[in-house]
Scaffold this active site. Structure first.
Site, PDB file in Angstrom:
ATOM      1  N   GLY B  17       0.817  -1.206   0.000  1.00 20.80           N
ATOM      2  CA  GLY B  17       0.000   0.000   0.000  1.00 20.80           C
ATOM      3  C   GLY B  17       0.851   1.255   0.000  1.00 20.80           C
ATOM      4  N   PHE B 116      19.180 -18.027   0.881  1.00 19.32           N
ATOM      5  CA  PHE B 116      17.808 -18.181   1.345  1.00 19.32           C
ATOM      6  C   PHE B 116      17.189 -19.404   0.697  1.00 19.32           C
ATOM      7  CE2 PHE B 116      14.279 -16.189   3.522  1.00 19.32           C
ATOM      8  CZ  PHE B 116      14.948 -15.388   4.417  1.00 19.32           C
ATOM      9  N   GLN B 249       0.934 -20.982   2.849  1.00 16.45           N
ATOM     10  CA  GLN B 249       2.282 -21.411   3.209  1.00 16.45           C
ATOM     11  C   GLN B 249       2.429 -21.549   4.712  1.00 16.45           C
ATOM     12  OE1 GLN B 249       5.976 -18.786   2.668  1.00 16.45           O
ATOM     13  NE2 GLN B 249       6.265 -20.528   1.302  1.00 16.45           N
ATOM     14  N   HIS B 251       5.203 -21.705   7.451  1.00 12.88           N
ATOM     15  CA  HIS B 251       6.633 -21.434   7.612  1.00 12.88           C
ATOM     16  C   HIS B 251       7.209 -22.475   8.558  1.00 12.88           C
ATOM     17  CE1 HIS B 251      10.406 -19.503   8.486  1.00 12.88           C
ATOM     18  NE2 HIS B 251      10.169 -18.609   7.555  1.00 12.88           N
ATOM     19  N   ARG B 295      10.023 -23.825   1.596  1.00 12.80           N
ATOM     20  CA  ARG B 295       9.330 -23.927   2.874  1.00 12.80           C
ATOM     21  C   ARG B 295       8.329 -25.064   2.947  1.00 12.80           C
ATOM     22  NH1 ARG B 295       8.498 -17.422   3.618  1.00 12.80           N
ATOM     23  NH2 ARG B 295      10.625 -17.031   4.273  1.00 12.80           N
ATOM     24  N   ARG B 403       5.278 -20.029  -2.086  1.00 14.12           N
ATOM     25  CA  ARG B 403       6.109 -18.849  -2.260  1.00 14.12           C
ATOM     26  C   ARG B 403       7.523 -19.112  -1.745  1.00 14.12           C
ATOM     27  NH1 ARG B 403       7.734 -14.952   1.111  1.00 14.12           N
ATOM     28  NH2 ARG B 403       6.271 -15.271   2.809  1.00 14.12           N
TER      29      ARG B 403
END
Lengths: 169, 595, 262
Positions: B17, B116, B249, B251, B295, B403
């Site tokens: 936003g 990552f 997802q 985590h 993940r 993701r």
């Protein structure tokens, strides 16, 4: 803002103004007075004068209380003797001014911190500044206009009060 | 009631936003409506980093990043969108740096990068250093930097304004091939000022939804209390479809029992997962990149270890994240916040003890369908003029069925920026759509109904039961049986929802009332999610069906599209229409997903 | 540095010993929560409400507030969002000290006495624990909390050495929760004081090597309501949930103003 207020509000908070309609309570708004370095100078002065006063006061106490006969030597003639010396005159004058300004500024800070109403703050500060001015002026006058050799109406030195050096005049 | 007129209205002041607001605020009269103060948004909770192929520390290029994104999403990613994101990632990071974001630096003074999960060199050969980061506070820094720049550009915020309805009108139109259809157009939004309880209508040429996710459907979640799927639910009620809602997802490393997030950066910096036998079990599940697998795979492996009795603790219900072989100085420099979480909330000292962790609901891959210009779609190809969505609320779809870590911070920046630019450009050339008669009626009636309700049910109790059932039945392992159980429970809870009571009857800061409204959103979204999950009879990315453990490209290489339609029925649920949308392929053919 | 640690593959299997057992069973206990309520729609003056609750070892003050709101009195009103100390919504006065409700574990407080919870001090109370944050954010906006760099931007990133980056690291952690500003005795009586939070955020840019507008910010804070109002009581440093050395940051800004004038 292109906002039209509708008189027939659908869900108004009854009897209560909308808590936030973009306004801020005036007590939080800073007046846009001219910027100066006064507060900074005051802050620096407090630190510098504080350090200086530590030296001034402890030397003063040491000379008065420890050197020579110590506390027993202090009388009118002792003070008069000191002030006959320009070094001590300057010393005590500095001590007076620094202590008074340091204390006054400290009091000003405390008033700023604790007085909640503007009028209270103004009154307290007025009294503070006035009393500080009176003491500083009086003190300064005493140091410079001090007459060590007091005489009676006949013009003779007052025995036991006037310091030694008056007899030589 | 007040009516405001703006060229662009942005709903939500999180990363997406505010990124949109920075662009749009410089081009058109923009208002940002947010139910929280801007810096409270959950972007700030993101920790690890933001990937971009800057190649500052080792060889990298954005095409590899695209591939990783597509593969990570188990090929359900729209590849044109993934290309846009990976390519524009570089500028997105540099933009942020120029806005002032304090990234960690390399000795040469460039932006530092670290490893990552799922990000690899040359199509999966080895883990690559691609994530740009600021300690483990990257999201916090992004949120602060974006807010700082909104202040710089004088963006107009309406803080604590809950948007509760989207005002749309329908016009008759014909497609190119001559078939008639109803074209939706956006006129504005209805919002509720929390402070006064007043209704404010914002008429706008463009509306950008950037209201975030719906993690509070689940009990164990890393999401904020305020993430209740408002944007998705509002769009859905206004007849906009929702795409790929079954993909959520989890985590892998949430603090056990609490769900508080411990960044993947912990594993990027060398942390490893161990079961009760002290075994580094990820060596079995993903032999090449082990603990840095995507993940969904790590979360499932962890849940599987626990299921097979190798969990730790008195109830054997979690595994351990081991950082003890790392230097304390290294931990302090790179992971200060998350080690503090472990100390504060579990009383565990990560220097010397492994930290109890278990998967926690983290991110909704699905959402409001958009194209790569962030324009919202009312069906598979028709754009709703003036309506935009970006961030977690949207489904571009760059995340497909799972993701990759860091790609959400990228998503909000790339597509938030796009949404801001396109929304402002559209507003400059468009006229206001006339507001329909009394557009606030639905919201006013709904609030009045909730306020006047005198039932015996409590919002907190219904929400807790919803979260329990979603945790039990819709988490990392799902099957027809569990999904149907969840669906039945949701039906029951929706019934009970009509019998609730709200204790606070006031106008001022009535959060009790708003929690009831939010529960309505949660229930709607839970239903959509479970119906969508029931329909997808395959396992892909974040959606794992024990009764269909394999990926089925022949029947399910399609996006799910769910519409609110009172006349339709899907999987026995009245009011939902199911459709599919083809996946966009550019250069990557689906392959088996191994790491 | 980081390379070495990662490239050294850790052992496949280790003996977990004691540590594998984790935290063990969680104890439960009774607490009394005493909250200062205020709702001008119901009563003119504030009042205190008390509830006795059964809570658990991992519960925080926020959990207790939620328990009341969700199970006993829905009208209890407070802000909260992330619930793990990074959004800054739920700063409040807990047993007389400014804390985030979501970071204060009940077991760390003295549960033999009632736990008092009040709204943060110095800002206008709107309802229960909710205060008007506008004055706070107004001060924040006035110190120009954004990077100002007048030189043309390079095509890649602006370079900054790790040492220069480290210089202002502490103050980048601020979450604008207002715990510091509303713990400051000066701010309690003088709402015009910029307050620790605004100064911390100015510090973050003044000491950023990429920023060119440090002088302008120092000028703003040289105001009579600026840094010189600070009395170094360290309340702000004690209150900061992010562990920022707030008082130290304020002192650094003072020093910078003085060195600038010399």
């Amino acid at each position: 803002m292109a906002t039209q207020a509708n008189p027939e509000a659908v869900l108004p908070a009854q009897g209560i103004e909308a808590p936030r309609s973009g306004r801020i309570d005036p007590k939080y708004l800073r007046s846009r007075t001219s910027r100066s370095n006064f507060e900074m100078m005051a802050w620096v002065f407090m630190r510098v004068s504080g350090a200086a006063l530590v030296v001034l006061i402890f030397v003063h106490l040491w000379v008065n209380l420890m050197v020579g006969d110590g506390i027993h030597q202090i009388d009118f003639s002792f003070v008069a003797g000191k002030w006959a010396n320009p070094v001590w005159q300057f010393w005590d004058l500095t001590m007076l001014w620094l202590a008074m300004l340091h204390g006054t500024n400290g009091m000003r800070t405390i008033i700023n911190d604790y007085a909640e109403k503007d009028s209270t703050r103004a009154w307290l500060k007025a009294i503070l500044y006035l009393s500080a001015a009176v003491i500083i002026i009086l003190g300064t006058m005493v140091i410079f206009t001090f007459e060590p050799c007091l005489t009676d109406e006949a013009g003779n030195l007052l025995e036991g009060v006037a310091p030694e050096f008056c007899h030589g005049v | 009631m007040q009516v405001h007129k703006y060229d662009v209205v942005i709903v939500g002041a999180g990363g997406a936003g505010m990124r949109a607001a920075i662009e749009s605020g410089q081009r058109a009269r923009t208002a940002v409506l947010t139910k929280l103060y801007p810096t409270r948004s959950h972007t700030g909770a993101a920790q690890g980093g933001m990937c971009a192929a800057l190649a500052n520390v080792e060889e990298d290029n954005w095409e590899w990043h695209t591939f990783d994104t597509v593969k990570g999403g188990d090929y359900l990613v729209d590849q044109d969108a993934a290309e846009v994101m990976a390519k524009e990632a570089i500028d997105a990071v540099l933009d942020l740096e120029k806005m002032g974001l304090p990234f960690n630096r390399t000795p040469e003074g460039k932006i530092d990068q670290r490893r990552f999960g799922g990000h690899t060199r040359d199509h999966g050969k080895a883990a690559v250093r691609r994530a740009c980061y600021a300690a483990d506070r990257t999201g916090h820094m992004i949120l602060q930097t974006l807010y700082q720049n909104c202040v710089k550009h004088n963006v107009e915020f309406f803080n604590e304004y809950y948007v509760l309805d989207l005002i749309t009108v329908e016009e008759d139109a014909t497609k190119e091939d001559g078939t008639p259809y109803k074209q939706k157009r956006v006129a504005g939004v209805v919002s509720y000022d929390l402070a006064s309880g007043e209704i404010h209508i914002f008429q706008a040429k463009s509306v950008v939804f950037a209201s975030g996710g719906l993690g509070k459907i689940f009990k164990t979640t890393s999401n904020a209390h305020t993430l209740t799927g408002d944007g998705m639910a509002i769009a859905y009620r206004a007849g906009i479809p929702l795409e790929d809602m079954e993909f959520v997802q989890f985590h892998p490393t949430g603090l056990a029992g609490l769900g508080i997030l411990l960044s993947e950066a912990a594993r990027g910096e060398g942390g490893i997962l161990r079961n009760s036998e002290g075994e580094r079990f990820m060596e079995r599940y993903a032999p090449t990149i082990k603990d840095l697998a995507p993940r969904d795979i790590v979360a499932r492996s962890m849940a599987n270890e626990v299921r097979e009795g190798r969990g730790c603790g008195p109830n054997k219900d979690y595994v351990l994240l081991d950082l003890t072989h790392l230097e304390p100085e290294h931990i302090d420099a790179k992971l200060p916040d998350i080690t503090e979480f472990a100390r504060t909330y579990l009383g565990v000292e990560p220097y010397t003890e492994p930290v109890p962790v278990f998967p926690t609901c983290h991110y909704a891959m699905g959402g409001i369908p958009t194209n790569i210009k962030a324009e919202v779609l009312q069906d598979n190809e028709t754009v709703v003029p003036g309506l935009y969505a970006a961030g977690e609320v949207a489904c571009v779809s760059v995340h497909g069925s799972n993701r990759l870590g860091t790609n959400s911070l990228l998503d909000i920046n790339v597509f938030g920026k796009r949404a801001g630019i396109y929304a402002a450009e559209y507003a400059q050339g468009a006229e206001f759509v006339e507001l329909p008669e009394a557009p606030e009626t639905f919201v006013v009636d709904q609030l009045q109904m909730l306020r006047d309700a005198t039932g015996s049910e409590r919002v907190g109790a219904i929400r807790a039961e919803l979260q329990e059932t979603m945790d039990a039945n819709m988490q990392v392992f799902r099957s027809e049986e569990t999904i149907k159980e969840a669906l039945a429970k949701i039906g029951e809870l929706k019934e009970r929802y009509t019998q609730i009571t709200v204790q606070d009857k006031g106008r001022r800061f009535n959060l009790d009332l708003l929690e009831a409204v939010e529960l309505g959103f949660l229930l709607d979204m839970a239903e959509v999610m479970t119906v969508s999950a029931l329909h997808r009879q395959e396992s892909r990315g974040g959606h794992y069906r024990e009764d269909f453990p394999d990926r089925d490209d022949e029947n399910f290489m399609l996006h799910s599209m769910l519409y609110k339609d009172p006349e339709a029925e899907t999987e026995g649920i009245q009011g939902i229409r199911f459709d599919t949308k083809p996946v966009v392929f550019t250069r990557y053919e689906p392959m088996e997903r191994k790491y | 540095m980081s390379t070495a640690t990662v490239e050294n593959e850790p052992a496949s299997t280790v003996d977990l010993g004691e540590s594998g057992d984790g935290a063990g069973a969680i104890e439960s206990f009774e607490v009394t929560l005493k909250v200062r309520r205020y709702d001008p729609e119901r009563a003119e003056d504030a009042w205190w409400d008390e509830w006795t609750l059964t809570m658990y070892g991992t519960d925080r003050v926020l959990d207790a507030l939620h328990k009341v709101k969700w199970e006993i009195d829905g009208s209890l009103t407070f802000r909260r969002s992330c619930a793990h100390g990074i959004c800054g919504s739920d700063a409040m006065r807990i047993n007389g000290r400014n804390r985030l409700a979501c970071k204060t574990l009940l077991k760390d407080l003295d549960t033999s006495k009632p736990i008092t919870v009040e709204a943060i001090k110095g800002l206008p109370i709107e309802k229960d624990l909710i205060v008007d944050m506008e004055p706070f954010f107004q001060s924040y906006r006035e110190i120009m909390p954004f990077l100002i760099n007048n030189s043309p931007a390079p095509t890649a990133e602006r370079l900054q050495s790790p040492e220069d980056r480290e210089r202002f690291d502490d103050t980048t952690k601020c979450i604008l929760c207002a715990a510091c500003t509303s713990s400051c005795p000066v701010f309690w009586t003088d709402g015009q004081y910029f307050g620790p939070a605004a100064i911390v955020n100015a510090h973050r840019f003044i000491f950023d090597s990429r920023d060119d507008a440090g002088d302008m910010r120092l000028e703003v804070l040289n105001d009579k309501e600026g840094v010189w109002r600070c009395r170094t009581t360290f309340n702000c440093t004690d209150a900061c949930p992010r562990g920022i050395e707030v008082t130290k940051a304020i002192q650094e800004v003072k020093t910078a103003i003085i060195t600038r004038s010399l």
